[in-house]
Every structure is written in C-alpha cells, then in structure tokens.
Write a protein that holds these residues in place. Structure first.
Motif, PDB file in Angstrom:
ATOM      1  N   ALA A  69       0.747  -1.174  -0.255  1.00 50.56           N
ATOM      2  CA  ALA A  69      -0.206   0.267   0.054  1.00 50.56           C
ATOM      3  C   ALA A  69       0.990   1.335  -0.241  1.00 50.56           C
ATOM      4  O   ALA A  69      -0.036   2.404  -0.639  1.00 50.56           O
ATOM      5  CB  ALA A  69      -0.916   0.209   1.335  1.00 50.56           C
ATOM      6  N   TYR A  70       1.815   1.261   0.807  1.00 56.07           N
ATOM      7  CA  TYR A  70       3.159   2.037   0.516  1.00 56.07           C
ATOM      8  C   TYR A  70       3.731   2.935  -0.789  1.00 56.07           C
ATOM      9  O   TYR A  70       3.981   3.222  -1.190  1.00 56.07           O
ATOM     10  CB  TYR A  70       3.840   2.499   2.157  1.00 56.07           C
ATOM     11  N   GLY A  71       3.956   1.355  -1.181  1.00 59.18           N
ATOM     12  CA  GLY A  71       4.531   1.656  -2.631  1.00 59.18           C
ATOM     13  C   GLY A  71       3.413   1.928  -3.323  1.00 59.18           C
ATOM     14  O   GLY A  71       3.989   2.871  -4.556  1.00 59.18           O
ATOM     15  N   TRP A  72       2.639   2.341  -3.375  1.00 58.78           N
ATOM     16  CA  TRP A  72       1.615   2.312  -4.272  1.00 58.78           C
ATOM     17  C   TRP A  72       1.880   3.914  -4.349  1.00 58.78           C
ATOM     18  O   TRP A  72       1.669   5.043  -5.439  1.00 58.78           O
ATOM     19  CB  TRP A  72      -0.152   2.097  -4.135  1.00 58.78           C
ATOM     20  N   LEU A  73       1.821   4.156  -3.153  1.00 61.95           N
ATOM     21  CA  LEU A  73       1.833   5.352  -2.721  1.00 61.95           C
ATOM     22  C   LEU A  73       3.074   6.803  -3.013  1.00 61.95           C
ATOM     23  O   LEU A  73       3.302   7.223  -4.037  1.00 61.95           O
ATOM     24  CB  LEU A  73       1.621   6.756  -1.096  1.00 61.95           C
ATOM     25  N   ALA A  74       4.730   5.629  -3.418  1.00 59.45           N
ATOM     26  CA  ALA A  74       5.521   6.492  -3.224  1.00 59.45           C
ATOM     27  C   ALA A  74       5.835   5.822  -5.096  1.00 59.45           C
ATOM     28  O   ALA A  74       6.215   7.268  -5.510  1.00 59.45           O
ATOM     29  CB  ALA A  74       6.583   5.018  -3.070  1.00 59.45           C
ATOM     30  N   ARG A  75       5.044   5.327  -5.308  1.00 54.80           N
ATOM     31  CA  ARG A  75       4.783   5.209  -6.832  1.00 54.80           C
ATOM     32  C   ARG A  75       4.054   6.570  -7.805  1.00 54.80           C
ATOM     33  O   ARG A  75       4.807   6.689  -8.955  1.00 54.80           O
ATOM     34  CB  ARG A  75       4.541   3.200  -7.118  1.00 54.80           C
ATOM     35  N   HIS A  76       3.361   7.013  -6.993  1.00 48.97           N
ATOM     36  CA  HIS A  76       2.199   7.429  -7.604  1.00 48.97           C
ATOM     37  C   HIS A  76       2.216   9.387  -7.314  1.00 48.97           C
ATOM     38  O   HIS A  76       1.001   9.570  -7.485  1.00 48.97           O
ATOM     39  CB  HIS A  76       1.238   6.913  -7.398  1.00 48.97           C
ATOM     40  N   LEU A 125      12.023   2.254   5.689  1.00 52.38           N
ATOM     41  CA  LEU A 125      12.056   4.055   6.215  1.00 52.38           C
ATOM     42  C   LEU A 125      12.590   4.785   5.267  1.00 52.38           C
ATOM     43  O   LEU A 125      12.917   5.890   4.521  1.00 52.38           O
ATOM     44  CB  LEU A 125      12.315   3.751   7.907  1.00 52.38           C
ATOM     45  N   ASP A 126      13.589   4.234   5.064  1.00 53.38           N
ATOM     46  CA  ASP A 126      14.986   4.679   3.897  1.00 53.38           C
ATOM     47  C   ASP A 126      14.460   5.041   2.557  1.00 53.38           C
ATOM     48  O   ASP A 126      14.520   5.944   2.307  1.00 53.38           O
ATOM     49  CB  ASP A 126      15.869   4.007   3.634  1.00 53.38           C
ATOM     50  N   ARG A 127      13.744   3.779   2.685  1.00 56.44           N
ATOM     51  CA  ARG A 127      12.915   3.785   0.592  1.00 56.44           C
ATOM     52  C   ARG A 127      12.188   5.457   0.755  1.00 56.44           C
ATOM     53  O   ARG A 127      12.006   5.884  -0.328  1.00 56.44           O
ATOM     54  CB  ARG A 127      12.481   2.145   1.000  1.00 56.44           C
ATOM     55  N   MET A 128      11.037   5.103   1.664  1.00 54.97           N
ATOM     56  CA  MET A 128      10.151   6.051   1.834  1.00 54.97           C
ATOM     57  C   MET A 128      10.127   7.239   2.155  1.00 54.97           C
ATOM     58  O   MET A 128       9.522   8.255   2.717  1.00 54.97           O
ATOM     59  CB  MET A 128       9.267   5.844   3.269  1.00 54.97           C
ATOM     60  N   PRO A 130      12.648  10.204   0.917  1.00 48.51           N
ATOM     61  CA  PRO A 130      12.345  10.904   0.284  1.00 48.51           C
ATOM     62  C   PRO A 130      10.777  11.429  -0.309  1.00 48.51           C
ATOM     63  O   PRO A 130       9.540  12.888  -0.504  1.00 48.51           O
ATOM     64  CB  PRO A 130      12.637  10.356  -1.075  1.00 48.51           C
ATOM     65  N   THR A 131       9.406  10.156  -0.281  1.00 48.59           N
ATOM     66  CA  THR A 131       8.331  10.619  -0.606  1.00 48.59           C
ATOM     67  C   THR A 131       7.856  11.084   0.722  1.00 48.59           C
ATOM     68  O   THR A 131       6.886  12.151   0.691  1.00 48.59           O
ATOM     69  CB  THR A 131       7.330   9.162  -1.047  1.00 48.59           C
ATOM     70  N   VAL A 132       8.097  11.338   2.519  1.00 47.15           N
ATOM     71  CA  VAL A 132       7.558  11.166   3.328  1.00 47.15           C
ATOM     72  C   VAL A 132       8.241  13.302   3.396  1.00 47.15           C
ATOM     73  O   VAL A 132       6.903  13.947   3.432  1.00 47.15           O
ATOM     74  CB  VAL A 132       7.304  11.230   4.692  1.00 47.15           C
ATOM     75  N   TYR A 133       9.354  13.364   2.695  1.00 47.02           N
ATOM     76  CA  TYR A 133      10.098  14.468   2.939  1.00 47.02           C
ATOM     77  C   TYR A 133       9.155  15.557   1.567  1.00 47.02           C
ATOM     78  O   TYR A 133       8.427  16.751   1.844  1.00 47.02           O
ATOM     79  CB  TYR A 133      11.378  14.360   2.539  1.00 47.02           C
ATOM     80  N   ALA A 134       9.219  15.073   0.593  1.00 50.78           N
ATOM     81  CA  ALA A 134       8.114  16.127  -0.533  1.00 50.78           C
ATOM     82  C   ALA A 134       6.828  15.788  -0.022  1.00 50.78           C
ATOM     83  O   ALA A 134       5.870  17.105  -0.869  1.00 50.78           O
ATOM     84  CB  ALA A 134       7.867  14.554  -1.729  1.00 50.78           C
ATOM     85  N   ALA A 135       5.467  15.084   0.801  1.00 46.70           N
ATOM     86  CA  ALA A 135       4.902  15.637   0.632  1.00 46.70           C
ATOM     87  C   ALA A 135       4.667  16.202   2.311  1.00 46.70           C
ATOM     88  O   ALA A 135       3.401  17.048   1.611  1.00 46.70           O
ATOM     89  CB  ALA A 135       4.410  13.948   1.837  1.00 46.70           C
ATOM     90  N   VAL A 136       5.598  16.856   3.031  1.00 47.74           N
ATOM     91  CA  VAL A 136       5.510  17.130   3.938  1.00 47.74           C
ATOM     92  C   VAL A 136       5.764  18.968   3.432  1.00 47.74           C
ATOM     93  O   VAL A 136       5.196  19.736   3.930  1.00 47.74           O
ATOM     94  CB  VAL A 136       6.484  16.990   5.263  1.00 47.74           C
ATOM     95  N   GLU A 137       6.628  19.125   2.601  1.00 42.99           N
ATOM     96  CA  GLU A 137       7.183  20.281   1.779  1.00 42.99           C
ATOM     97  C   GLU A 137       5.382  20.917   1.548  1.00 42.99           C
ATOM     98  O   GLU A 137       5.831  22.192   1.642  1.00 42.99           O
ATOM     99  CB  GLU A 137       8.401  20.166   1.175  1.00 42.99           C
ATOM    100  N   TRP A 138       5.276  19.414   0.549  1.00 38.67           N
ATOM    101  CA  TRP A 138       4.168  20.102  -0.271  1.00 38.67           C
ATOM    102  C   TRP A 138       2.573  20.914   0.652  1.00 38.67           C
ATOM    103  O   TRP A 138       2.717  22.217   0.489  1.00 38.67           O
ATOM    104  CB  TRP A 138       3.658  19.671  -0.778  1.00 38.67           C
TER     105      TRP A 138
END
Length: 355
Positions: A69-76, A125-128, A130-138
């Motif tokens: 499920a988290y992979g879906w969010l990261a990919r899209h 955690l390492d893989r996700m 960049p996804t979390v960082y970009a989301a928070v910044e947005w």
C-alpha cells in the motif's frame, strides 16, 4: 487460543479472534494487486483512507500487504509531492478529483512511522523518506501566517487559505510523525518543528482561524486525536460536547442534528478516548457500533440512520473497518499503534504556548 497476529485485536463485545481475522480478510479482499486500497471495489481511493486501511493491516501483522500500500503511494506521488484527492477504484491513471488536500497528503507520515514501528524495517524507512519529505514540504507551503494549514489546492493549483480544524489537527499528528522519522534518520528538520508548534498553538488558542464546522463531530474530537490537546484540556473538550454527539448504544453522530451515527467517527472517538486514559468509555463506544458489522464480509457499514432504522449509505468501507481495528489495537496494547496515537514519544514541535 488466539494467534499472535490477532491476540491484541480481541476485545469483549467487539471482536473475537475469528471476527478480527474476518475483518482483516475483508480489507485484504478489497486491496488491488498493485497495493491500492479503495473504499470498496468500484469506488474511489483517497490517500488518507488508503493509509488508514494500510495501518490496520500492519496492526494485524499483514506487513507485506501494508508495504504494498505504501509502495503504491510512493510510485504515484505527483512531482510536487502531493497526491490527488480521488482515484477511481485505486487506478492511478484514472483521477476523479484533481484537487489535492493537505491532510490527505500529510497522512503518509503517520502510516510510514506506524509501519516502521510495527516492523523495525530501516530499509523501508530509508526508501520512503524522500516520499514523506516531499509530502510534508508540499503541505507546509499551505501553512498560513497564523499557523493553520490551508485545506487544499484546487485542480488548477490555486491554494485555498481557508483552514479546517479537523484537517489541521490531522496534519499536526502527521507532522509529529514526520519529525519522529527525521529524528530516527538523524536528519533534523527545525522548520518542521516550528511549523508543528505554530499549528498546535493555532489549534489550542485560536479557533477563529478555522472555518466554523462545529456541527461535525470530527471538529470536536480531532484536536485530541491529533495530539494538539492533551491532559486536562483534552478531557475538558471531550466532556463539553459528549451529549451533543454520542447516542448511547448506537455510536457517534457524524453531524448535528442528523440522526445518523457512523462507524468511522465512533472508532476515532474511541481512539481519542483511549489516548486520554478513558479506556472504559472507548470500549463502550466500540461495543455500541457492532450493529454496523456485516457478518458475511467482516467489514462495517459506513453508518446508520436511527430515526428510519436504516443502514445508509449501503457501503462496506475499508476505512471504517480500518479505524475500528486501530482503535481495538490501541486498547489491546499493540505497541506501534499505541506509540503513534498515544503520542508520548512523538516530538511536540516548538510551541511557545506549551510548557
């Protein structure tokens, strides 16, 4: 004898081991192969409810499914760090609402932190990150001078300055989880700390900075659930509107004056009650909504109109089941769920109004 996977999901009058397993299986039956978890097959996926369902899977030990499920969010994830508000049946290329909502985007931090605490998987955690960082910044680009978070960008990119108390409270929770992830990775984010503190101050002291949605139960309990109000402040807020929203034996109203109780709001209130040490009342709330359970699928109807004795809408939603499983997991002592919703070890942000 229950299995280790579901022993913390057994709660008297709420779930037996078999019922817990059926509810988990119900969520898994809706999840697509690519990891997407729509409300139900044929309906849409939104990023917040998708994450809530994934967290429930982790609480049940279904870590591989949650990771998908988290992979879906990261990919899209969109290039700007956001996700759209709705995807038809979880299909990433069939967007049905191109607006982007701040609490939807932020919530991935809660889910990722919960998955990490459930699994101890540093690689995840390492893989996700960049996804979390970009989301928070947005999300933080929508923060207003008063600390509150604008609730969305329209489909043309226009930001909405108006803030919702429920949404901002959810963002507050997400920011604290994002800070915990940053701390675990030894990558401090002082700007996030300042943002979280300013947001908490706005929630605690400046109700005028938010749209008036006092009729909705979420605006009542979300400042507690999101961790902005704690201790005596939190308990006082719960008490002041208890009789307005709680229908004894049936659950929690979604909105006043409608005679409609909903499983999601009831389960979230139970989580908030647990967080302030009111486990007995949390249990009573969860017991009161078992009339919403569908014995065939193990899932839960969204709501019930008690004046008409009618289930409405006729939807068995993954997020309703997910919120119930998370509330049960907290009451059952599931360590990761308790840590995420209890908040004792989450960074508080730099709130000048907080001692």
């Amino acid at each position: 004898m229950t299995t280790p996977r579901t022993e913390h999901l057994v709660l008297p009058g709420v779930l037996t081991a078999g019922q817990a397993a059926a509810t988990v299986a119900g969520i898994l039956s809706v999840q697509r192969e690519d990891g997407a978890i729509p409300w139900f097959r044929g309906h849409h996926l939104d990023p917040w409810d998708h994450t809530e369902a994934a967290m429930a899977l982790d609480a049940a030990g279904e870590h591989e499914a949650a990771e998908r499920a988290y992979g879906w969010l990261a990919r899209h994830q969109n290039e700007d760090g956001s996700w759209y508000a709705a995807y038809a049946d979880g299909a990433h290329d069939d967007v049905t609402d191109r607006a982007r909502e701040s609490n939807f985007v932020a919530y991935i931090a809660v889910g990722v932190w919960h998955h990490y605490l459930s699994t101890g998987d540093d690689t995840f955690l390492d893989r996700m990150w960049p996804t979390v960082y970009a989301a928070v910044e947005w999300v933080l680009r929508l923060q207003q001078p008063g600390g509150q978070i604008g609730w969305r960008r329209e489909d043309d990119g226009t930001p909405t300055a108006d803030a919702l108390l429920t949404g901002s409270s959810s963002v507050h929770h997400a920011l604290r989880c994002a800070l915990a992830i940053a701390e675990q990775r030894e990558e401090p984010q002082p700007d996030w700390e300042l943002a979280a503190g300013a947001l908490r101050h706005a929630i605690r002291r400046h109700p005028e900075r938010f749209l008036d949605k006092d009729r909705y139960s979420m605006d009542w309990y979300y400042p507690v659930l999101g961790g902005a109000l704690t201790g005596t402040e939190a308990k006082a807020r719960i008490e002041e509107s208890w009789d307005r929203f709680v229908v004894p034996g049936l659950g929690v109203r979604c909105v006043i004056p409608n005679p409609w109780v909903t499983g999601g709001e009831s389960s979230e209130l139970a989580l908030a009650l647990w967080a302030v040490g009111e486990s007995d009342r949390a249990l009573e709330i969860l017991q009161s909504i078992q009339h919403l359970r569908d014995p065939e699928t193990g899932l839960y109807w969204t709501g019930y109109v008690f004046d008409d004795d009618a289930v409405w809408p006729r939807e068995l939603t993954t997020w309703t089941a997910g919120s119930l499983l998370l509330a049960v997991a907290a009451l059952g002592g599931h360590e990761a769920t308790c840590a995420v919703f209890g908040g004792e070890h989450l960074p508080a942000g730099l709130d000048p109004d907080c001692c």
